[in-house]
Each structure stands twice: as structure tokens, then as C-alpha cells.
Design a protein around this motif. Structure first.
Motif, mmCIF file in Angstrom:
data_model
loop_
_atom_site.group_PDB
_atom_site.id
_atom_site.type_symbol
_atom_site.label_atom_id
_atom_site.label_comp_id
_atom_site.label_asym_id
_atom_site.label_seq_id
_atom_site.Cartn_x
_atom_site.Cartn_y
_atom_site.Cartn_z
ATOM 1 N N MET A 1 -53.784 3.387 -30.142
ATOM 2 C CA MET A 1 -54.091 4.646 -29.484
ATOM 3 C C MET A 1 -55.390 5.252 -29.998
ATOM 4 O O MET A 1 -56.163 5.825 -29.260
ATOM 5 C CB MET A 1 -52.958 5.672 -29.718
ATOM 6 N N ALA A 2 -55.578 5.113 -31.313
ATOM 7 C CA ALA A 2 -56.798 5.685 -31.912
ATOM 8 C C ALA A 2 -58.036 5.048 -31.282
ATOM 9 O O ALA A 2 -59.032 5.720 -31.016
ATOM 10 C CB ALA A 2 -56.800 5.463 -33.417
ATOM 11 N N ASP A 3 -57.953 3.752 -30.986
ATOM 12 C CA ASP A 3 -59.075 3.063 -30.354
ATOM 13 C C ASP A 3 -59.372 3.658 -28.992
ATOM 14 O O ASP A 3 -60.520 3.899 -28.635
ATOM 15 C CB ASP A 3 -58.723 1.576 -30.139
ATOM 16 N N LEU A 4 -58.298 3.886 -28.254
ATOM 17 C CA LEU A 4 -58.430 4.417 -26.912
ATOM 18 C C LEU A 4 -59.058 5.799 -26.980
ATOM 19 O O LEU A 4 -59.946 6.138 -26.194
ATOM 20 C CB LEU A 4 -57.031 4.491 -26.283
ATOM 21 N N GLU A 5 -58.610 6.566 -27.973
ATOM 22 C CA GLU A 5 -59.124 7.920 -28.139
ATOM 23 C C GLU A 5 -60.626 7.878 -28.412
ATOM 24 O O GLU A 5 -61.403 8.605 -27.785
ATOM 25 C CB GLU A 5 -58.384 8.603 -29.294
ATOM 26 N N SER A 6 -61.022 7.001 -29.317
ATOM 27 C CA SER A 6 -62.443 6.988 -29.648
ATOM 28 C C SER A 6 -63.269 6.392 -28.496
ATOM 29 O O SER A 6 -64.386 6.839 -28.243
ATOM 30 C CB SER A 6 -62.676 6.292 -30.997
ATOM 31 N N SER A 7 -62.701 5.433 -27.733
ATOM 32 C CA SER A 7 -63.419 4.926 -26.550
ATOM 33 C C SER A 7 -63.652 6.047 -25.553
ATOM 34 O O SER A 7 -64.730 6.179 -24.970
ATOM 35 C CB SER A 7 -62.624 3.832 -25.846
ATOM 36 N N LEU A 8 -62.603 6.859 -25.359
ATOM 37 C CA LEU A 8 -62.713 7.958 -24.400
ATOM 38 C C LEU A 8 -63.789 8.951 -24.847
ATOM 39 O O LEU A 8 -64.664 9.356 -24.077
ATOM 40 C CB LEU A 8 -61.367 8.653 -24.264
ATOM 41 N N LEU A 9 -63.718 9.318 -26.160
ATOM 42 C CA LEU A 9 -64.672 10.309 -26.675
ATOM 43 C C LEU A 9 -66.105 9.782 -26.584
ATOM 44 O O LEU A 9 -67.030 10.520 -26.231
ATOM 45 C CB LEU A 9 -64.312 10.685 -28.113
ATOM 46 N N GLN A 10 -66.274 8.491 -26.876
ATOM 47 C CA GLN A 10 -67.614 7.918 -26.798
ATOM 48 C C GLN A 10 -68.133 7.882 -25.364
ATOM 49 O O GLN A 10 -69.285 8.222 -25.096
ATOM 50 C CB GLN A 10 -67.625 6.521 -27.407
ATOM 51 N N ALA A 11 -67.240 7.502 -24.440
ATOM 52 C CA ALA A 11 -67.637 7.459 -23.028
ATOM 53 C C ALA A 11 -68.042 8.852 -22.561
ATOM 54 O O ALA A 11 -69.059 9.034 -21.884
ATOM 55 C CB ALA A 11 -66.492 6.925 -22.182
ATOM 56 N N LEU A 12 -67.260 9.830 -22.963
ATOM 57 C CA LEU A 12 -67.552 11.195 -22.537
ATOM 58 C C LEU A 12 -68.856 11.687 -23.150
ATOM 59 O O LEU A 12 -69.655 12.377 -22.504
ATOM 60 C CB LEU A 12 -66.381 12.115 -22.934
ATOM 61 N N ASN A 13 -69.074 11.312 -24.407
ATOM 62 C CA ASN A 13 -70.316 11.716 -25.087
ATOM 63 C C ASN A 13 -71.539 11.119 -24.388
ATOM 64 O O ASN A 13 -72.555 11.784 -24.201
ATOM 65 C CB ASN A 13 -70.257 11.269 -26.539
ATOM 66 N N ALA A 14 -71.388 9.864 -23.947
ATOM 67 C CA ALA A 14 -72.503 9.188 -23.289
ATOM 68 C C ALA A 14 -72.745 9.731 -21.889
ATOM 69 O O ALA A 14 -73.873 9.928 -21.472
ATOM 70 C CB ALA A 14 -72.226 7.683 -23.231
ATOM 71 N N GLN A 15 -71.619 10.015 -21.152
ATOM 72 C CA GLN A 15 -71.785 10.393 -19.743
ATOM 73 C C GLN A 15 -71.749 11.885 -19.486
ATOM 74 O O GLN A 15 -71.995 12.321 -18.371
ATOM 75 C CB GLN A 15 -70.681 9.732 -18.902
ATOM 76 N N GLU A 16 -71.363 12.679 -20.503
ATOM 77 C CA GLU A 16 -71.189 14.137 -20.354
ATOM 78 C C GLU A 16 -70.015 14.505 -19.446
ATOM 79 O O GLU A 16 -69.269 15.412 -19.763
ATOM 80 C CB GLU A 16 -72.471 14.841 -19.838
ATOM 81 N N VAL A 17 -69.889 13.819 -18.318
ATOM 82 C CA VAL A 17 -68.762 14.084 -17.420
ATOM 83 C C VAL A 17 -68.131 12.756 -17.028
ATOM 84 O O VAL A 17 -68.853 11.807 -16.717
ATOM 85 C CB VAL A 17 -69.229 14.790 -16.129
ATOM 86 N N ILE A 18 -66.816 12.697 -17.053
ATOM 87 C CA ILE A 18 -66.143 11.532 -16.478
ATOM 88 C C ILE A 18 -65.475 12.014 -15.201
ATOM 89 O O ILE A 18 -64.547 12.837 -15.241
ATOM 90 C CB ILE A 18 -65.123 10.931 -17.469
ATOM 91 N N ALA A 19 -66.031 11.556 -14.075
ATOM 92 C CA ALA A 19 -65.620 12.111 -12.786
ATOM 93 C C ALA A 19 -64.153 11.829 -12.471
ATOM 94 O O ALA A 19 -63.472 12.643 -11.885
ATOM 95 C CB ALA A 19 -66.505 11.559 -11.681
ATOM 96 N N ASP A 20 -63.673 10.655 -12.893
ATOM 97 C CA ASP A 20 -62.281 10.328 -12.566
ATOM 98 C C ASP A 20 -61.705 9.424 -13.654
ATOM 99 O O ASP A 20 -62.195 8.315 -13.874
ATOM 100 C CB ASP A 20 -62.238 9.617 -11.210
ATOM 101 N N SER A 21 -60.676 9.914 -14.317
ATOM 102 C CA SER A 21 -60.087 9.140 -15.418
ATOM 103 C C SER A 21 -59.501 7.831 -14.920
ATOM 104 O O SER A 21 -59.322 6.893 -15.691
ATOM 105 C CB SER A 21 -59.026 9.976 -16.120
ATOM 106 N N GLY A 22 -59.190 7.768 -13.606
ATOM 107 C CA GLY A 22 -58.683 6.518 -13.028
ATOM 108 C C GLY A 22 -59.698 5.397 -13.178
ATOM 109 O O GLY A 22 -59.353 4.277 -13.542
ATOM 110 N N GLU A 23 -60.959 5.755 -12.915
ATOM 111 C CA GLU A 23 -62.035 4.767 -13.048
ATOM 112 C C GLU A 23 -62.202 4.349 -14.505
ATOM 113 O O GLU A 23 -62.379 3.178 -14.823
ATOM 114 C CB GLU A 23 -63.372 5.362 -12.538
#
Ligand code: PHE
Length: 500
Positions: A1-23
Motif C-alpha cells: 500500500m505504501a508503494d501505491l501511496e507514494s506512486s499516487l503522490l508522485q504522479a500528482l506532484n508531476a501532473q498537479e491534477v489527476i483528472a480521473d483516478s480511473g485512468e
């Protein structure tokens, strides 16, 4: 889970907005539902903000999956009807059996793809009305399977035919929250000595109080030693065939507490120095619960005697007997019960009664005295009882408590004659101890109540506190009862075992 959390945070940091969590779930190669857990927990710590995106689509039912390749039921039925002479209804049913055959036939008739020819002799025949058909239903199902949107009329019709069903789900639009960081800082739950010493408390983040959290459950109720000993006494009495008297009335009139017991009105116990009198209401009118005839017999036995007694020779005052008080002994209850026994419908019957409850005395409080304590009281009411019966019953009762050696000493009570103090030899303390008081109720008490002449009552009383203190090794009564009692004493005291 921690991996998933940090992947999410990194993606958000890079993109500023994640338009759809499904994607995002797709790109991370996890089921969206797994990602939802991570989103919720990051959202709770205000690291991200998640806005709902509602989704809706139709999916094929299990039945419809089959029609996707085999064609819709109506197309299957049409195909089974040969051009030209057609087919008999029963043959058609055999070629397209079951539900698909029935539904398909109905649909094909409605579409006017087929007709029933009843002109010939025998069974009607199904014939084609058109040369060829276009299987719109199958196309529609293919569209649904491909994830295309449906026109409302098509969707409604397909839903009605149970070919499609609605499916709803949520994904999220994610943005950075006020506490966004690439790594989660664990907020502290406690202020430590170290934080104070180093001054790190200034920047340390603390976890908010959760006022909705369930507290530590209280560790159950505990029986006070007096209650434990009381239940043992109850057991002894009930084993000996005694019934419990109702003792729920702390306030009594002087009549039942004293007068009915032949205790003269000028007796020192009836002084405010010894008894708590009530100021509000100060009196119980004697017509509330005392028969006038009985009242008069009590008055006359006090004044002039009777039943072989000379009486006290004073002028008995009704007002004095009406004064309310906190009962000074449970013998007040015994007197009510004996009166009831004498006057019950069907006449007198023998009885064995006991009570264990609270009494009140205006006493100087010290190591061994309290202004409120508990009395244990027993009585036997029967024809022809003697002092021998009293001694016998006391021996039985006290030996069940473990007190096997008894001695009796003549004593005085206004309501008993003879009266005996009860002593028992304590092996533990190596001496004789007073354990109770007893006697035979006087005729001056029993006869006015209306008990038959040959009926005697033997009775005894003791405090509940005395044996409890001995059993639990408590030498100050204030440690046992009252506001100084330690709750841990109540929590830790062992079970009560009498008679050892
Ligand atoms: N009522 C007496 C008391 O308060 C106890 C007692 C009861 C004595 C019954 C004799 C008979 O001490």
C-alpha cells in the motif's frame, strides 16, 4: 500500500491534477477499488483533495451475452423459417427451443417479419413476410459491449427485455491538499518529555482528538463486600425455609418502629439524639394504614396493660406515634409483617421471615459505628414456640455461618422477653464476641395485633457490617461503607465464603 501511496503522490506532484483516478489506476496496473483506499486515507490527512466523478453505463446481462454471437432471438427464429412454404409452428418450436424461441417468435411477429398462415388444412404455418432482416438488437448489444452510449428509447427497450442492466461507479479528480507532501508525516499522538526538552513540540504535528472514538470500556460492575455477604445470608435463610420481607421503605411512622413494639413513648431511643425524625412530611396520619381498633389496643396496652401485663401507666399520645422517622431497626418491618400475618384472609398461618436492609441511627460516627448500617433479621412465628426453639434455630443459623460455639447472655429489649445477647467464640481472635441480639416477642406486642394466644414469635437480629468486617479483615467501618470507601477495595475484594 505504501508503494501505491507514494506512486499516487508522485504522479500528482508531476501532473498537479489527476483528472480521473480511473485512468491512474489503469496506468498503475491496479484495480480502481484498491486505489480508493489510498485516496481516502490521503484525503483524511488533507494531503490530497478528491472530487467525485460519477459514472454510469449499461452492461450486457448474462442472457444477452449469448445473443451477441448467436444473434437476437427474433433473428434466430426468422432464420429458422424457410422462405416459401414456411414451417409448422411445432417444427419451429423444435428448431428454436426454450425462452429464445418464444420471445423470438413474439418479436418477429411484432416486427412483421413473419406471419401465420391459417388457410391450409391442419396446423397453421409460419411464413416469412420479408425477404431479409437486419438484426438491430444484435447491433445494439454489440454497441453496449463496446462501451458505446445508447439512445434512451433503445436503452429502455433493452432494459425491459432484460438484455442490459445499469452499472454505476465513482472515480475521483485528484488535486493537492493543504498538507500535500511526497511522504506522509506521522502526526504524534502524545506530547513527550523529549519534545519538551528539545523544543520540537513547536513544529511537531499532533494527531487531532477523535471525540467519536469508543473509550476504554469500564471493567464491569463489582459487588461491594456487603452485597456479597448479604447474598450468602440470603442463601442460608432460604435454605432454612425463610421468606424475605419487603424492606424497601426507609421512612416509617413511630407507630410501627416503636409503639407496635411496646416501646414506651418516653423511651430514650425515641429521642432525637438517637433517632432521625423527618421534618417533611413530619407525620403519617394514623388512619393511613393502621386499623383504629388495633391502634386503640396498642394505646391501652401501653397505658393500662392487659394480656397479663400491667402496662406502663402513662398517657399514650397519638401524635407521638404519627411522627415520621428513618427506621432505627428492621424490626419495624417485622411488626408490620406480623400484624399482616394475624389479619390475613383465611386467618393465621405459621411463617418464617427474614430481612437484610438498611437502618438509621443518630450516632456519633467512629471506627465501629455509622449513622446508617444494615441489619440482618430473622423470625419464626408459630404455635407453642419456646426459648429452646430460639436457641436451636440460632445454633443452626450461626453454625451455617461457621460460628459453631455459641453462648447466650440475658439482656433487655422493650419488645422481647426473655431477651438474649448472642456470643460466639472466635478462633481467629481467641475470644468471645457479641454477634447478635435475640428474644421472644412479648404478648404486649403480639396479642394487640390479633395473633392467637398460643402463637409465639422467636426473633433475632445482627448487623451485616460486623461479620463483613471480620471476613474481609477491615477494622474501620468507614473503609467499608460511606464516602471514604476506596473503589479499588470494592474491585479487588474476593468472593465471600461463609462457614469455613
Ligand atoms: N431490633 C434489635 C436491634 O435493633 C434486634 C432484635 C431483633 C432483637 C429481633 C430481638 C429480636 O438490635
Amino acid at each position: 500500500m505504501a508503494d501505491l501511496e507514494s506512486s499516487l503522490l508522485q504522479a500528482l506532484n508531476a501532473q498537479e491534477v489527476i483528472a480521473d483516478s480511473g485512468e491512474l489506476a489503469k496506468s498503475l496496473g491496479v484495480e480502481h477499488i484498491v486505489l480508493v483506499g489510498t485516496i481516502r486515507s490521503l484525503q483524511a490527512s488533507e494531503m490530497i483533495v478528491a472530487e467525485d466523478i460519477d459514472h454510469f453505463r449499461y452492461v450486457l446481462t448474462e442472457e444477452a451475452q449469448g445473443y451477441l454471437t448467436a444473434g437476437s432471438p427474433e433473428a434466430q427464429v426468422f432464420a429458422a423459417v424457410p422462405a416459401g412454404e414456411g414451417i409448422s409452428l411445432s417444427e419451429l418450436k423444435a428448431k428454436v427451443p426454450g425462452e429464445a424461441g418464444d420471445v423470438g417468435f413474439k418479436q418477429a411477429m411484432q416486427q412483421r417479419w413473419l406471419a401465420l398462415d391459417k388457410s391450409g388444412a391442419g396446423e397453421p404455418r409460419v411464413v416469412r413476410k420479408v425477404e431479409s432482416i437486419e438484426d438491430r438488437t444484435q447491433q445494439l448489444l454489440a454497441d453496449v459491449a463496446a462501451g458505446k452510449d445508447l439512445a434512451k428509447t433503445d436503452a429502455d427497450a433493452a432494459k425491459k427485455r432484460k438484455l442490459v442492466k445499469p452499472e454505476q461507479w465513482k472515480t475521483y479528480k485528484l488535486t493537492k491538499g493543504p498538507k500535500f507532501a511526497l511522504e506522509r508525516k506521522k502526526p504524534a499522538t502524545d506530547l513527550t518529555q523529549e519534545m519538551l526538552a528539545k523544543g520540537t513540540w513547536r513544529t511537531q504535528e499532533f494527531k487531532d482528538y477523535n471525540f467519536n472514538a469508543l473509550g476504554v470500556p469500564p471493567a464491569g460492575g463489582q459487588l461491594h463486600p456487603l452485597l456479597k455477604v448479604r447474598s450468602q445470608f440470603r442463601k442460608i435463610f432460604t435454605q432454612m425455609g425463610f421468606e424475605e420481607m419487603p424492606t424497601n421503605q426507609y421512612v416509617e411512622s413511630s407507630f410501627w418502629n416503636f409503639d407496635a413494639l411496646f416501646q414506651p413513648q418516653q423511651h430514650p431511643a425515641r429521642d432525637a439524639h438517637d433517632t432521625f425524625f423527618l421534618t417533611k412530611p413530619a407525620a403519617t396520619p394514623s388512619d393511613r394504614g393502621v386499623e383504629p381498633d388495633y391502634l386503640n389496643r396498642v394505646k391501652s396496652v401501653h397505658e393500662a396493660g392487659g394480656y397479663g401485663s400491667a402496662g406502663y401507666g402513662y398517657s399514650w399520645k397519638l401524635a407521638e406515634s404519627e411522627k415520621n422517622l428513618l427506621r432505627t431497626h428492621t424490626t419495624a418491618v417485622s411488626s408490620r409483617m406480623l400484624y399482616r400475618l394475624a389479619n390475613q384472609p383465611g386467618g393465621f398461618r405459621p411463617a418464617k421471615y427474614f430481612s437484610i436492609d438498611r437502618v438509621f441511627r443518630n450516632e456519633q460516627v467512629d471506627k465501629t459505628h455509622l449513622a446508617e448500617f444494615h441489619q440482618v433479621e430473622g423470625l419464626v412465628c408459630d404455635r407453642g414456640l419456646t426459648l429452646g426453639d430460639l436457641i436451636g434455630v440460632l445454633n443452626q443459623f450461626f453454625s451455617r455461618l461457621g460460628l459453631k460455639k455459641l453462648r447466650f447472655k440475658p439482656a433487655f429489649n422493650p419488645y422481647t422477653e426473655p431477651s438474649m445477647e448472642i456470643f460466639s467464640y472466635s478462633e481467629q481472635l481467641g475470644k468471645w464476641m457479641e454477634v447478635g441480639n435475640s428474644g421472644m416477642f412479648r404478648p404486649e406486642m403480639l396479642r394487640p395485633m390479633g395473633l392467637p394466644e398460643d402463637v409465639n414469635v422467636i426473633a433475632w437480629g445482627l448487623s451485616l457490617e460486623r461479620p463483613t468486617m471480620i471476613l474481609y479483615g477491615i477494622d474501620n467501618i468507614r473503609d467499608l461503607f460511606g464516602h471514604k470507601v476506596s473503589l479499588s477495595m470494592v474491585r479487588k475484594n474476593p468472593i465471600c465464603r461463609l462457614g469455613l
